[in-house]
Design a protein around this motif. Sequence first.
Motif, PDB file in Angstrom:
ATOM      1  N   LEU A 114      32.697  56.460  25.647  1.00  0.00           N
ATOM      2  CA  LEU A 114      32.532  55.589  26.806  1.00  0.00           C
ATOM      3  C   LEU A 114      33.436  56.105  27.917  1.00  0.00           C
ATOM      4  N   ARG A 115      32.861  56.340  29.095  1.00  0.00           N
ATOM      5  CA  ARG A 115      33.622  56.844  30.231  1.00  0.00           C
ATOM      6  C   ARG A 115      33.350  55.992  31.455  1.00  0.00           C
ATOM      7  N   ASP A 116      34.418  55.548  32.096  1.00  0.00           N
ATOM      8  CA  ASP A 116      34.277  54.822  33.341  1.00  0.00           C
ATOM      9  C   ASP A 116      33.643  55.722  34.395  1.00  0.00           C
ATOM     10  N   LEU A 117      32.793  55.165  35.244  1.00  0.00           N
ATOM     11  CA  LEU A 117      32.115  55.968  36.256  1.00  0.00           C
ATOM     12  C   LEU A 117      33.087  56.573  37.260  1.00  0.00           C
ATOM     13  N   ASP A 118      34.261  55.968  37.421  1.00  0.00           N
ATOM     14  CA  ASP A 118      35.277  56.511  38.310  1.00  0.00           C
ATOM     15  C   ASP A 118      36.226  57.461  37.585  1.00  0.00           C
ATOM     16  N   GLY A 119      36.034  57.628  36.294  1.00  0.00           N
ATOM     17  CA  GLY A 119      36.895  58.519  35.531  1.00  0.00           C
ATOM     18  C   GLY A 119      38.229  57.919  35.160  1.00  0.00           C
ATOM     19  N   ASP A 261      24.167  40.084  31.453  1.00  0.00           N
ATOM     20  CA  ASP A 261      25.553  40.278  31.890  1.00  0.00           C
ATOM     21  C   ASP A 261      25.729  41.575  32.664  1.00  0.00           C
ATOM     22  N   ALA A 262      24.804  42.505  32.528  1.00  0.00           N
ATOM     23  CA  ALA A 262      24.924  43.797  33.196  1.00  0.00           C
ATOM     24  C   ALA A 262      23.549  44.413  33.377  1.00  0.00           C
ATOM     25  N   ARG A 263      23.436  45.324  34.335  1.00  0.00           N
ATOM     26  CA  ARG A 263      22.239  46.160  34.453  1.00  0.00           C
ATOM     27  C   ARG A 263      22.499  47.449  33.695  1.00  0.00           C
ATOM     28  N   SER A 264      21.441  48.005  33.141  1.00  0.00           N
ATOM     29  CA  SER A 264      21.634  49.223  32.359  1.00  0.00           C
ATOM     30  C   SER A 264      20.402  50.119  32.455  1.00  0.00           C
ATOM     31  N   TRP A 265      20.654  51.397  32.287  1.00  0.00           N
ATOM     32  CA  TRP A 265      19.641  52.441  32.300  1.00  0.00           C
ATOM     33  C   TRP A 265      19.929  53.337  31.096  1.00  0.00           C
ATOM     34  N   ARG A 292      28.301  43.184  37.488  1.00  0.00           N
ATOM     35  CA  ARG A 292      28.076  42.567  38.796  1.00  0.00           C
ATOM     36  C   ARG A 292      29.167  42.903  39.802  1.00  0.00           C
ATOM     37  N   ASP A 293      30.388  43.147  39.319  1.00  0.00           N
ATOM     38  CA  ASP A 293      31.488  43.460  40.228  1.00  0.00           C
ATOM     39  C   ASP A 293      31.477  44.912  40.693  1.00  0.00           C
ATOM     40  N   GLY A 294      30.484  45.675  40.276  1.00  0.00           N
ATOM     41  CA  GLY A 294      30.383  47.069  40.692  1.00  0.00           C
ATOM     42  C   GLY A 294      31.005  48.051  39.730  1.00  0.00           C
ATOM     43  N   SER A 295      31.766  47.563  38.760  1.00  0.00           N
ATOM     44  CA  SER A 295      32.340  48.463  37.763  1.00  0.00           C
ATOM     45  C   SER A 295      31.255  48.894  36.787  1.00  0.00           C
ATOM     46  N   GLY A 296      31.473  50.014  36.143  1.00  0.00           N
ATOM     47  CA  GLY A 296      30.475  50.485  35.203  1.00  0.00           C
ATOM     48  C   GLY A 296      30.963  51.662  34.405  1.00  0.00           C
ATOM     49  N   TYR A 297      30.106  52.136  33.527  1.00  0.00           N
ATOM     50  CA  TYR A 297      30.495  53.241  32.658  1.00  0.00           C
ATOM     51  C   TYR A 297      29.260  53.947  32.115  1.00  0.00           C
ATOM     52  N   LEU A 315      28.513  46.349  18.079  1.00  0.00           N
ATOM     53  CA  LEU A 315      29.445  47.377  18.524  1.00  0.00           C
ATOM     54  C   LEU A 315      29.360  47.558  20.038  1.00  0.00           C
ATOM     55  N   ILE A 316      28.158  47.582  20.584  1.00  0.00           N
ATOM     56  CA  ILE A 316      27.998  47.770  22.028  1.00  0.00           C
ATOM     57  C   ILE A 316      28.621  46.610  22.794  1.00  0.00           C
ATOM     58  N   ARG A 317      28.455  45.378  22.307  1.00  0.00           N
ATOM     59  CA  ARG A 317      29.081  44.237  22.961  1.00  0.00           C
ATOM     60  C   ARG A 317      30.598  44.357  22.909  1.00  0.00           C
ATOM     61  N   ALA A 318      31.128  44.777  21.765  1.00  0.00           N
ATOM     62  CA  ALA A 318      32.575  44.929  21.629  1.00  0.00           C
ATOM     63  C   ALA A 318      33.106  46.025  22.545  1.00  0.00           C
ATOM     64  N   LEU A 319      32.370  47.118  22.687  1.00  0.00           N
ATOM     65  CA  LEU A 319      32.789  48.198  23.581  1.00  0.00           C
ATOM     66  C   LEU A 319      32.745  47.737  25.031  1.00  0.00           C
ATOM     67  N   ASP A 320      31.742  46.936  25.384  1.00  0.00           N
ATOM     68  CA  ASP A 320      31.671  46.418  26.735  1.00  0.00           C
ATOM     69  C   ASP A 320      32.874  45.526  27.036  1.00  0.00           C
ATOM     70  N   GLU A 321      33.229  44.669  26.100  1.00  0.00           N
ATOM     71  CA  GLU A 321      34.405  43.816  26.278  1.00  0.00           C
ATOM     72  C   GLU A 321      35.670  44.658  26.405  1.00  0.00           C
ATOM     73  N   LEU A 322      35.771  45.711  25.585  1.00  0.00           N
ATOM     74  CA  LEU A 322      36.941  46.579  25.658  1.00  0.00           C
ATOM     75  C   LEU A 322      37.036  47.259  27.016  1.00  0.00           C
ATOM     76  N   SER A 323      35.895  47.682  27.555  1.00  0.00           N
ATOM     77  CA  SER A 323      35.917  48.338  28.864  1.00  0.00           C
ATOM     78  C   SER A 323      36.454  47.401  29.948  1.00  0.00           C
ATOM     79  N   LEU A 324      36.222  46.096  29.787  1.00  0.00           N
ATOM     80  CA  LEU A 324      36.701  45.129  30.757  1.00  0.00           C
ATOM     81  C   LEU A 324      38.157  44.763  30.548  1.00  0.00           C
ATOM     82  N   CYS A 325      38.672  45.050  29.341  1.00  0.00           N
ATOM     83  CA  CYS A 325      40.061  44.700  29.009  1.00  0.00           C
ATOM     84  C   CYS A 325      41.058  45.779  29.414  1.00  0.00           C
ATOM     85  N   LEU A 326      40.594  47.012  29.541  1.00  0.00           N
ATOM     86  CA  LEU A 326      41.520  48.121  29.748  1.00  0.00           C
ATOM     87  C   LEU A 326      42.077  48.157  31.173  1.00  0.00           C
TER      88      LEU A 326
END
Length: 326
Positions: A114-119, A261-265, A292-297, A315-326
């Motif tokens: 998992l990588r943040d779009l901003d790195g 909760d999010a848009r995805s491709w 929705r806040d513009g953050s993504g990965y 697992l995907i839900r847990a990873l999404d939550e982790l991305s928001l916690c970091l």
Amino acid sequence: MEPRPRPRGPKGREPLLPYNFLEVSLVTLSIAALSLAWPLGLGELVVGTHDGTEAAAADPDESLPSDELLSLELPDASLTALGHPRPQAIACMSAVQEEIVRLAAQGVDVGFCLRDLDGNEFVAYQANRDFYTASSIKGPYVASLLERRVDEGDLPLGDVASRVRSIVLYSDNDAYASLVDQYGEEGFAGWLEEAGVDTGVYDDLGAYAETKYPRSTPSQLADEWEGIHAYLGHRTKASELLAGLFEERETSPIRDALGSDARSWSKAGWFPTRESDLVTPAANDAGIVLHRDGSGYVLAVMSTSPADLDVLEGLIRALDELSLCL
């Protein structure tokens, strides 16, 4: 969709992590700078800073550096994340660990990147282990064809649009084989090189590209989806068509797990049986997630589950939550 364009390829792509991340990771993992008490079961959380010094347990509201490495040691590999060692982040790491253990109890091996779009963020587990791609490779191949052939004016979009639609929406094997047989893999290999994709278990990217359904690592798929993310930002007729198809795809555990909760491709891939050492059971999904806040990965999840994509949703839900916690 409004993906943010990013530089492409080894000469221009911004690093997703500090340049010396690997060296810091090795130092951190070897010295185990700090162990935090937490009911993590199979492992313990180790936290170290970018320069190798100790990191103190943090108050949730305290301002912290953004480049601290959290590492949770599991029996087969390390779950790592780059972020703040706040209690909520540690709890989110524990939730991801629980999903890994749950899948292991079902006989499913998994890896993800998992990588943040901003790195700015990175989460990985067995990210350099190879898995069977199955149909998850179709998304990168189609993107390469549209970018390198259609947008360059060598191929009319109308000649491939219906097959691209069937491939992305319904994972049509015949349409995919038709495109590969007609237009080959040379352009795909060049696109992979431009995107900075590693060779993985293959001798070179040509060997990877000439295999219709290669083995791949989650890290490789994440690289490819970074390339797709950059391409979708070109706003050409072909890239806008592809963006719409990736969002409307019929099958995706990423979409099913995150819902509204999010848009995805993304483009998923699955295979039920073992045919050889190269062709093994698989349930994968890789793509882009925007909140929705513009953050993504960018996320690539690969597994040995025999075509059961539903098992990846927790697992995907847990990873999404982790991305928001970091």
